[in-house]
Design a protein around this motif. Structure first.
Motif, PDB file in Angstrom:
ATOM      1  N   GLY A 250       0.835  -1.194   0.000  1.00  0.00           N
ATOM      2  CA  GLY A 250       0.000   0.000   0.000  1.00  0.00           C
ATOM      3  C   GLY A 250       0.871   1.245   0.000  1.00  0.00           C
ATOM      4  O   GLY A 250       2.097   1.152   0.126  1.00  0.00           O
ATOM      5  N   SER A 251       0.238   2.402  -0.123  1.00  0.00           N
ATOM      6  CA  SER A 251       1.000   3.652  -0.155  1.00  0.00           C
ATOM      7  C   SER A 251       1.686   3.916   1.184  1.00  0.00           C
ATOM      8  O   SER A 251       2.626   4.703   1.263  1.00  0.00           O
ATOM      9  N   GLU A 252       1.209   3.265   2.258  1.00  0.00           N
ATOM     10  CA  GLU A 252       1.784   3.514   3.585  1.00  0.00           C
ATOM     11  C   GLU A 252       2.448   2.283   4.178  1.00  0.00           C
ATOM     12  O   GLU A 252       2.604   2.188   5.395  1.00  0.00           O
ATOM     13  N   GLY A 253       2.808   1.319   3.318  1.00  0.00           N
ATOM     14  CA  GLY A 253       3.536   0.183   3.866  1.00  0.00           C
ATOM     15  C   GLY A 253       3.190  -1.128   3.193  1.00  0.00           C
ATOM     16  O   GLY A 253       2.405  -1.176   2.238  1.00  0.00           O
ATOM     17  N   SER A 254       3.800  -2.179   3.696  1.00  0.00           N
ATOM     18  CA  SER A 254       3.607  -3.497   3.090  1.00  0.00           C
ATOM     19  C   SER A 254       3.600  -4.571   4.167  1.00  0.00           C
ATOM     20  O   SER A 254       4.193  -4.412   5.234  1.00  0.00           O
ATOM     21  N   ILE A 255       2.906  -5.651   3.831  1.00  0.00           N
ATOM     22  CA  ILE A 255       2.866  -6.813   4.723  1.00  0.00           C
ATOM     23  C   ILE A 255       3.098  -8.036   3.855  1.00  0.00           C
ATOM     24  O   ILE A 255       2.532  -8.156   2.759  1.00  0.00           O
ATOM     25  N   THR A 256       3.944  -8.937   4.312  1.00  0.00           N
ATOM     26  CA  THR A 256       4.154 -10.165   3.555  1.00  0.00           C
ATOM     27  C   THR A 256       4.207 -11.352   4.509  1.00  0.00           C
ATOM     28  O   THR A 256       4.739 -11.248   5.620  1.00  0.00           O
ATOM     29  N   LYS A 257       3.606 -12.444   4.084  1.00  0.00           N
ATOM     30  CA  LYS A 257       3.572 -13.634   4.936  1.00  0.00           C
ATOM     31  C   LYS A 257       3.707 -14.886   4.103  1.00  0.00           C
ATOM     32  O   LYS A 257       3.304 -14.929   2.926  1.00  0.00           O
ATOM     33  N   LEU A 258       4.300 -15.882   4.710  1.00  0.00           N
ATOM     34  CA  LEU A 258       4.478 -17.180   4.070  1.00  0.00           C
ATOM     35  C   LEU A 258       3.624 -18.162   4.853  1.00  0.00           C
ATOM     36  O   LEU A 258       3.981 -18.524   5.979  1.00  0.00           O
ATOM     37  N   GLU A 259       2.453 -18.527   4.284  1.00  0.00           N
ATOM     38  CA  GLU A 259       1.461 -19.352   4.984  1.00  0.00           C
ATOM     39  C   GLU A 259       1.174 -18.729   6.349  1.00  0.00           C
ATOM     40  O   GLU A 259       0.769 -17.575   6.393  1.00  0.00           O
ATOM     41  N   GLY A 260       1.381 -19.453   7.439  1.00  0.00           N
ATOM     42  CA  GLY A 260       1.045 -18.898   8.755  1.00  0.00           C
ATOM     43  C   GLY A 260       2.104 -17.976   9.330  1.00  0.00           C
ATOM     44  O   GLY A 260       1.938 -17.434  10.414  1.00  0.00           O
ATOM     45  N   ALA A 261       3.243 -17.793   8.611  1.00  0.00           N
ATOM     46  CA  ALA A 261       4.372 -17.074   9.214  1.00  0.00           C
ATOM     47  C   ALA A 261       4.518 -15.679   8.622  1.00  0.00           C
ATOM     48  O   ALA A 261       4.641 -15.523   7.406  1.00  0.00           O
ATOM     49  N   LEU A 262       4.530 -14.709   9.502  1.00  0.00           N
ATOM     50  CA  LEU A 262       4.731 -13.324   9.058  1.00  0.00           C
ATOM     51  C   LEU A 262       6.172 -13.131   8.608  1.00  0.00           C
ATOM     52  O   LEU A 262       7.110 -13.527   9.293  1.00  0.00           O
ATOM     53  N   ASN A 263       6.349 -12.506   7.436  1.00  0.00           N
ATOM     54  CA  ASN A 263       7.696 -12.220   6.913  1.00  0.00           C
ATOM     55  C   ASN A 263       8.064 -10.771   7.084  1.00  0.00           C
ATOM     56  O   ASN A 263       9.225 -10.444   7.238  1.00  0.00           O
ATOM     57  N   GLY A 264       7.075  -9.891   6.955  1.00  0.00           N
ATOM     58  CA  GLY A 264       7.372  -8.472   7.057  1.00  0.00           C
ATOM     59  C   GLY A 264       6.111  -7.686   7.360  1.00  0.00           C
ATOM     60  O   GLY A 264       5.036  -7.987   6.817  1.00  0.00           O
ATOM     61  N   TRP A 265       6.239  -6.730   8.257  1.00  0.00           N
ATOM     62  CA  TRP A 265       5.133  -5.841   8.654  1.00  0.00           C
ATOM     63  C   TRP A 265       5.742  -4.453   8.702  1.00  0.00           C
ATOM     64  O   TRP A 265       6.291  -4.019   9.704  1.00  0.00           O
ATOM     65  N   LYS A 266       5.793  -3.804   7.553  1.00  0.00           N
ATOM     66  CA  LYS A 266       6.516  -2.536   7.428  1.00  0.00           C
ATOM     67  C   LYS A 266       5.499  -1.432   7.155  1.00  0.00           C
ATOM     68  O   LYS A 266       5.125  -1.206   6.001  1.00  0.00           O
ATOM     69  N   LEU A 267       5.010  -0.833   8.214  1.00  0.00           N
ATOM     70  CA  LEU A 267       4.019   0.232   8.065  1.00  0.00           C
ATOM     71  C   LEU A 267       4.636   1.557   8.515  1.00  0.00           C
ATOM     72  O   LEU A 267       5.354   1.601   9.520  1.00  0.00           O
ATOM     73  N   THR A 268       4.352   2.614   7.756  1.00  0.00           N
ATOM     74  CA  THR A 268       4.998   3.898   8.069  1.00  0.00           C
ATOM     75  C   THR A 268       4.600   4.397   9.464  1.00  0.00           C
ATOM     76  O   THR A 268       5.346   5.134  10.093  1.00  0.00           O
ATOM     77  N   ASP A 269       3.444   3.962   9.955  1.00  0.00           N
ATOM     78  CA  ASP A 269       3.048   4.436  11.289  1.00  0.00           C
ATOM     79  C   ASP A 269       3.639   3.582  12.418  1.00  0.00           C
ATOM     80  O   ASP A 269       3.418   3.872  13.587  1.00  0.00           O
ATOM     81  N   ASP A 270       4.380   2.533  12.057  1.00  0.00           N
ATOM     82  CA  ASP A 270       5.043   1.707  13.079  1.00  0.00           C
ATOM     83  C   ASP A 270       6.493   2.179  13.218  1.00  0.00           C
ATOM     84  O   ASP A 270       7.431   1.431  12.912  1.00  0.00           O
ATOM     85  N   GLU A 271       6.645   3.397  13.688  1.00  0.00           N
ATOM     86  CA  GLU A 271       7.995   3.978  13.771  1.00  0.00           C
ATOM     87  C   GLU A 271       8.839   3.194  14.760  1.00  0.00           C
ATOM     88  O   GLU A 271       8.390   2.896  15.849  1.00  0.00           O
ATOM     89  N   GLY A 272      10.041   2.842  14.357  1.00  0.00           N
ATOM     90  CA  GLY A 272      10.909   2.059  15.231  1.00  0.00           C
ATOM     91  C   GLY A 272      10.647   0.565  15.141  1.00  0.00           C
ATOM     92  O   GLY A 272      11.424  -0.239  15.651  1.00  0.00           O
ATOM     93  N   GLY A 273       9.524   0.182  14.548  1.00  0.00           N
ATOM     94  CA  GLY A 273       9.240  -1.249  14.299  1.00  0.00           C
ATOM     95  C   GLY A 273       8.849  -2.046  15.528  1.00  0.00           C
ATOM     96  O   GLY A 273       8.963  -3.275  15.540  1.00  0.00           O
ATOM     97  N   ALA A 274       8.349  -1.343  16.578  1.00  0.00           N
ATOM     98  CA  ALA A 274       7.986  -2.080  17.805  1.00  0.00           C
ATOM     99  C   ALA A 274       6.852  -3.069  17.533  1.00  0.00           C
ATOM    100  O   ALA A 274       6.870  -4.207  18.018  1.00  0.00           O
ATOM    101  N   GLU A 275       5.887  -2.632  16.733  1.00  0.00           N
ATOM    102  CA  GLU A 275       4.756  -3.523  16.456  1.00  0.00           C
ATOM    103  C   GLU A 275       5.210  -4.715  15.619  1.00  0.00           C
ATOM    104  O   GLU A 275       4.810  -5.859  15.867  1.00  0.00           O
ATOM    105  N   GLU A 276       6.083  -4.450  14.643  1.00  0.00           N
ATOM    106  CA  GLU A 276       6.577  -5.564  13.824  1.00  0.00           C
ATOM    107  C   GLU A 276       7.306  -6.584  14.702  1.00  0.00           C
ATOM    108  O   GLU A 276       7.101  -7.790  14.570  1.00  0.00           O
ATOM    109  N   ALA A 277       8.133  -6.093  15.624  1.00  0.00           N
ATOM    110  CA  ALA A 277       8.878  -7.010  16.500  1.00  0.00           C
ATOM    111  C   ALA A 277       7.908  -7.854  17.331  1.00  0.00           C
ATOM    112  O   ALA A 277       8.086  -9.071  17.482  1.00  0.00           O
ATOM    113  N   GLU A 278       6.876  -7.194  17.832  1.00  0.00           N
ATOM    114  CA  GLU A 278       5.879  -7.911  18.655  1.00  0.00           C
ATOM    115  C   GLU A 278       5.179  -8.986  17.800  1.00  0.00           C
ATOM    116  O   GLU A 278       5.001 -10.135  18.217  1.00  0.00           O
TER     117      GLU A 278
END
Ligand code: NAD
Length: 350
Positions: A250-278
């Motif tokens: 999307g214009s504000e980020g991307s999400i990618t997953k392989l079956e049940g496993a999250l590969n990337g959660w890169k959203l511009t509003d997740d500054e510092g990536g705390a949510e992605e880490a969680e």
């Protein structure tokens, strides 16, 4: 036992998962199983100590049965289901609800007239990671959706398509296709459930690695109603079978997953990536479960258990099941449009 909802299962291939699900779901009790093949029927009936039938019409006479799970070949779903709803039974119908949209619509109308509940099965919609992704999209956190992609490089041996329970698979009449309608329908449904309805498609398909009628490899371009473009790839030729890949840009980020496993959660509003880490800690590769990439029975039955439990609640609360047939029909519509495009070489609008 009083208070429990009585279930029966017709078709004991994937239907065996339904039996386990019913045995595990709170408030549900397996009353009977049905299969025309007694070699499948008897061991399951013995295992669960339940009643057995070879003719599904006999289920209608058993008043302990309130819900029937229909897991016969896909092209017979509505034919069997119409008789059951006319007999006053509630149903859970395996995916795809049928292979022809008009038939699904007939069943929706018949269920309404009979005053019974009919739910579908798309267990991917119940996966917590998928719900989290959908919530993020619906909250606008990806901004304007641009790309919506699903890739299903699965593998099935030729023997999967053979024998008394294999020969309907990969046929137009009973499977409504092959890798796209049978295996890929979950991916198609997931994409439209996450990103919204599809407005038009272009497709190509063919038989590449098996002796079957319909297709074992399909590629398609998707134009979503919200303007996003997408690609879809399904096959059963890809030895040894790899996990489903879903990516959303999307214009504000991307999400990618392989079956049940999250590969990337890169959203511009997740500054510092705390949510992605969680989320990676909760849904990263280490948390991923078994898939059907190489073995159809490896899909697990947790999703089916939730669907059975949901039907129990739907009956008790007199509400619609969570996965309505109304919501399950669009995937079939998309798939048939892709096949039409593949045959005509033209973009098909839905
Ligand atoms: N949700 C999922 O992940 C999932 C996975 C696999 C299959 N499925 C679906 O489950 C359905 C069945 O697929 P399968 O792979 O188990 O097929 P299958 O051929 O192995 O099993 C179907 C069973 O239905 C029985 N049957 C057929 N007609 C009958 C009738 N009139 N009365 C009683 N029994 C009858 C057959 O004897 C067979 O045992 C399909 O619609 C398929 O798409 C869903």
């Amino acid at each position: 036992m009083s208070g429990e909802i009585g279930f029966a299962v017709i078709g004991l291939g994937m239907g065996k998962h339904h039996c386990r699900a019913i045995a595990s779901a709170p408030g549900a009790r397996l009353v009977a199983v049905c299969d025309v093949d007694e070699e499948r029927l008897n061991p399951v009936a013995d295992e669960y100590g339940c009643e057995r039938y070879t003719d599904y019409h006999d289920l209608l006479k058993n008043e302990e049965i309130q819900v029937i799970n229909v897991a016969v070949p896909s092209g017979a779903h509505v034919e069997v289901s119409l008789e059951l709803v006319a007999g006053g039974k509630n149903l859970i119908v395996e995916k795809p609800a049928d292979i022809v949209v008009d038939r699904i619509d007939t069943l929706i109308a018949a269920a309404g007239e009979a005053g019974v509940k009919v739910g579908g099965i798309f267990q991917s919609r119940l996966v917590p990671l998928n719900i989290r992704i959908r919530d993020a999209i619906q909250a606008g956190r990806l901004g304007k959706l641009i790309g919506v992609h699903g890739h299903l490089p699965w593998y099935r041996k030729q023997s999967y398509y053979e024998g008394p329970h294999g020969s309907w698979k990969g046929t137009w009449d009973m499977d409504g296709g092959g890798s796209l309608m049978n295996q890929g329908v979950h991916t198609v449904d997931l994409l439209q459930w996450l990103a919204g309805p599809v407005a038009s498609v272009m497709g190509m398909f063919g038989v590449f690695g098996h002796d079957i009628e319909a297709e074992d490899q399909t590629v398609a371009l998707l134009r979503f109603a919200n303007g996003a473009l997408g690609t879809l790839y399904t096959t059963t030729c890809c030895y040894p079978g790899y996990d489903q890949l879903v990516t959303l840009y999307g214009s504000e980020g991307s999400i990618t997953k392989l079956e049940g496993a999250l590969n990337g959660w890169k959203l511009t509003d997740d500054e510092g990536g705390a949510e992605e880490a969680e989320l990676m800690a909760m849904y990263g590769a280490d948390a991923a479960k078994g898939t059907g990439s190489a073995d159809p029975m490896a899909v697990g039955f947790d999703g089916h258990t939730q669907i059975v439990a949901d039907m129990v609640e739907a009956i008790r609360e007199d509400r619609e099941p969570t996965i309505t047939l109304d919501s399950a029909r669009h995937a079939v519509e998309i798939i048939n449009a892709i096949f039409e495009s593949g045959r005509t070489g033209k973009e098909v609008k839905l």
